[in-house]
Motif scaffolding. Structure first.
Motif, mmCIF file in Angstrom:
data_model
loop_
_atom_site.group_PDB
_atom_site.id
_atom_site.type_symbol
_atom_site.label_atom_id
_atom_site.label_comp_id
_atom_site.label_asym_id
_atom_site.label_seq_id
_atom_site.Cartn_x
_atom_site.Cartn_y
_atom_site.Cartn_z
ATOM 1 N N ASP A 67 78.561 83.623 127.051
ATOM 2 C CA ASP A 67 78.588 83.775 128.503
ATOM 3 C C ASP A 67 78.554 82.432 129.236
ATOM 4 O O ASP A 67 78.802 82.382 130.439
ATOM 5 N N ASN A 68 78.214 81.378 128.515
ATOM 6 C CA ASN A 68 78.045 80.051 129.125
ATOM 7 C C ASN A 68 78.699 78.989 128.252
ATOM 8 O O ASN A 68 78.075 77.993 127.894
ATOM 9 N N VAL A 69 79.954 79.213 127.918
ATOM 10 C CA VAL A 69 80.651 78.387 126.932
ATOM 11 C C VAL A 69 80.593 76.895 127.255
ATOM 12 O O VAL A 69 80.326 76.079 126.369
ATOM 13 N N ILE A 70 80.803 76.545 128.498
ATOM 14 C CA ILE A 70 80.875 75.126 128.850
ATOM 15 C C ILE A 70 79.522 74.449 128.646
ATOM 16 O O ILE A 70 79.439 73.409 127.990
ATOM 17 N N ILE A 71 78.442 75.043 129.153
ATOM 18 C CA ILE A 71 77.146 74.378 129.001
ATOM 19 C C ILE A 71 76.519 74.605 127.623
ATOM 20 O O ILE A 71 75.608 73.893 127.238
ATOM 21 N N ALA A 72 77.054 75.569 126.879
ATOM 22 C CA ALA A 72 76.560 75.778 125.508
ATOM 23 C C ALA A 72 77.043 74.675 124.568
ATOM 24 O O ALA A 72 76.442 74.441 123.518
ATOM 25 N N ALA A 88 67.361 78.462 125.609
ATOM 26 C CA ALA A 88 66.287 78.412 126.606
ATOM 27 C C ALA A 88 66.697 77.569 127.811
ATOM 28 O O ALA A 88 66.418 77.942 128.961
ATOM 29 N N ALA A 89 67.358 76.443 127.558
ATOM 30 C CA ALA A 89 67.822 75.598 128.663
ATOM 31 C C ALA A 89 68.887 76.327 129.488
ATOM 32 O O ALA A 89 68.891 76.245 130.724
ATOM 33 N N ILE A 90 69.764 77.056 128.814
ATOM 34 C CA ILE A 90 70.797 77.815 129.530
ATOM 35 C C ILE A 90 70.159 78.905 130.386
ATOM 36 O O ILE A 90 70.524 79.085 131.559
ATOM 37 N N LEU A 91 69.202 79.644 129.822
ATOM 38 C CA LEU A 91 68.514 80.678 130.597
ATOM 39 C C LEU A 91 67.808 80.071 131.800
ATOM 40 O O LEU A 91 67.866 80.613 132.907
ATOM 41 N N ALA A 92 67.124 78.964 131.582
ATOM 42 C CA ALA A 92 66.406 78.309 132.674
ATOM 43 C C ALA A 92 67.367 77.940 133.807
ATOM 44 O O ALA A 92 67.062 78.141 134.989
ATOM 45 N N GLN A 93 68.527 77.433 133.436
ATOM 46 C CA GLN A 93 69.497 76.984 134.431
ATOM 47 C C GLN A 93 70.236 78.144 135.093
ATOM 48 O O GLN A 93 70.352 78.188 136.321
ATOM 49 N N THR A 94 70.724 79.085 134.303
ATOM 50 C CA THR A 94 71.626 80.107 134.844
ATOM 51 C C THR A 94 70.924 81.356 135.356
ATOM 52 O O THR A 94 71.443 82.026 136.245
ATOM 53 N N ARG A 95 69.774 81.685 134.808
ATOM 54 C CA ARG A 95 69.094 82.921 135.226
ATOM 55 C C ARG A 95 67.852 82.671 136.059
ATOM 56 O O ARG A 95 67.450 83.518 136.845
ATOM 57 N N TRP A 96 67.201 81.530 135.841
ATOM 58 C CA TRP A 96 65.901 81.310 136.477
ATOM 59 C C TRP A 96 65.923 80.213 137.519
ATOM 60 O O TRP A 96 64.891 79.881 138.088
ATOM 61 N N GLY A 97 67.082 79.616 137.746
ATOM 62 C CA GLY A 97 67.227 78.681 138.851
ATOM 63 C C GLY A 97 66.636 77.294 138.667
ATOM 64 O O GLY A 97 66.420 76.585 139.648
ATOM 65 N N VAL A 98 66.377 76.891 137.435
ATOM 66 C CA VAL A 98 65.879 75.536 137.199
ATOM 67 C C VAL A 98 67.065 74.582 137.343
ATOM 68 O O VAL A 98 68.074 74.737 136.660
ATOM 69 N N THR A 99 66.919 73.620 138.234
ATOM 70 C CA THR A 99 68.026 72.684 138.485
ATOM 71 C C THR A 99 67.693 71.259 138.068
ATOM 72 O O THR A 99 68.587 70.410 138.060
ATOM 73 N N ASP A 100 66.455 70.981 137.739
ATOM 74 C CA ASP A 100 66.043 69.622 137.390
ATOM 75 C C ASP A 100 66.651 69.218 136.045
ATOM 76 O O ASP A 100 66.316 69.791 135.008
#
Length: 189
Positions: A67-72, A88-100
């Motif tokens: 589902d996140n080929v480019i960032i994977a 975990a990093a992908i989930l944090a970024q794409t589902r939980w809004g972590v942008t740092d």
């Protein structure tokens, strides 16, 4: 995302044993951040999220990558043992809004390391290896070293991790080898 929000999201995803580990990593990461001048809040957040995908089934991890080929970044071609950090990093970024980017990087490389690790990357990598419940031979020495010389501790931790994977006959992730070689060069060894 706050640490309280992270706790509410992650705790239900983990077994009691893994949640205990996560809390121990958070405590160690904050301690290291305070010692070495990193942001303790970022260290705490990265620690709380670092193993959020650890107990997901293989199919769920592969779906996150699909589902996140480019960032994977071709994660499925890497050893399965390290997938959870990337997921975990992908989930944090794409589902939980972590942008740092610092927090996302630390989560992503917490099992492998990488060349040119940031201070937060180093802290989470070491906190994961030296959290309170860890009892592998040499962990006490590494705990002492990380309070004296973070870069020397990172080099020792990367070597220990590589040796462990080789000893178990596992697949070595190229990022771990690259991280180790970069850290050796950084320290002139």
């Amino acid at each position: 995302m706050t640490c309280e929000e992270a706790k509410r999201l992650v705790k239900p995803m983990l077994s009691q044993k893994r949640w205990t580990h996560t809390k121990n990593v958070k405590k160690m990461a904050v301690q290291l951040a305070e010692k070495w001048g990193a942001d303790p809040e970022k260290a705490a957040l990265a620690a709380l999220l670092h193993d959020s995908a650890k107990e997901l089934p293989r199919d769920a991890l592969l779906q996150i990558f699909a589902d996140n080929v480019i960032i994977a970044e071709n994660a499925p071609a890497r050893p399965a043992a390290i997938w959870h950090g990337i997921a975990a990093a992908i989930l944090a970024q794409t589902r939980w809004g972590v942008t740092d980017p610092e927090v996302l990087s630390a989560i992503r490389c917490h099992t492998t390391g990488k060349p040119d690790m940031s201070l937060l990357d180093k802290i989470l990598y070491l906190a994961d290896m030296t959290s309170a419940e860890r009892d592998w031979p040499g962990v006490e020495e590494l705990r002492a070293l990380e309070m004296q010389d973070l870069d020397a501790a990172l080099l020792a931790a990367l070597k220990q991790s590589i040796d462990f994977v080789k000893e178990k006959g596992g697949d070595l992730d190229p990022e771990s080898v690259a991280a180790y070689e970069a850290q050796k060069m950084c320290l002139g060894r």
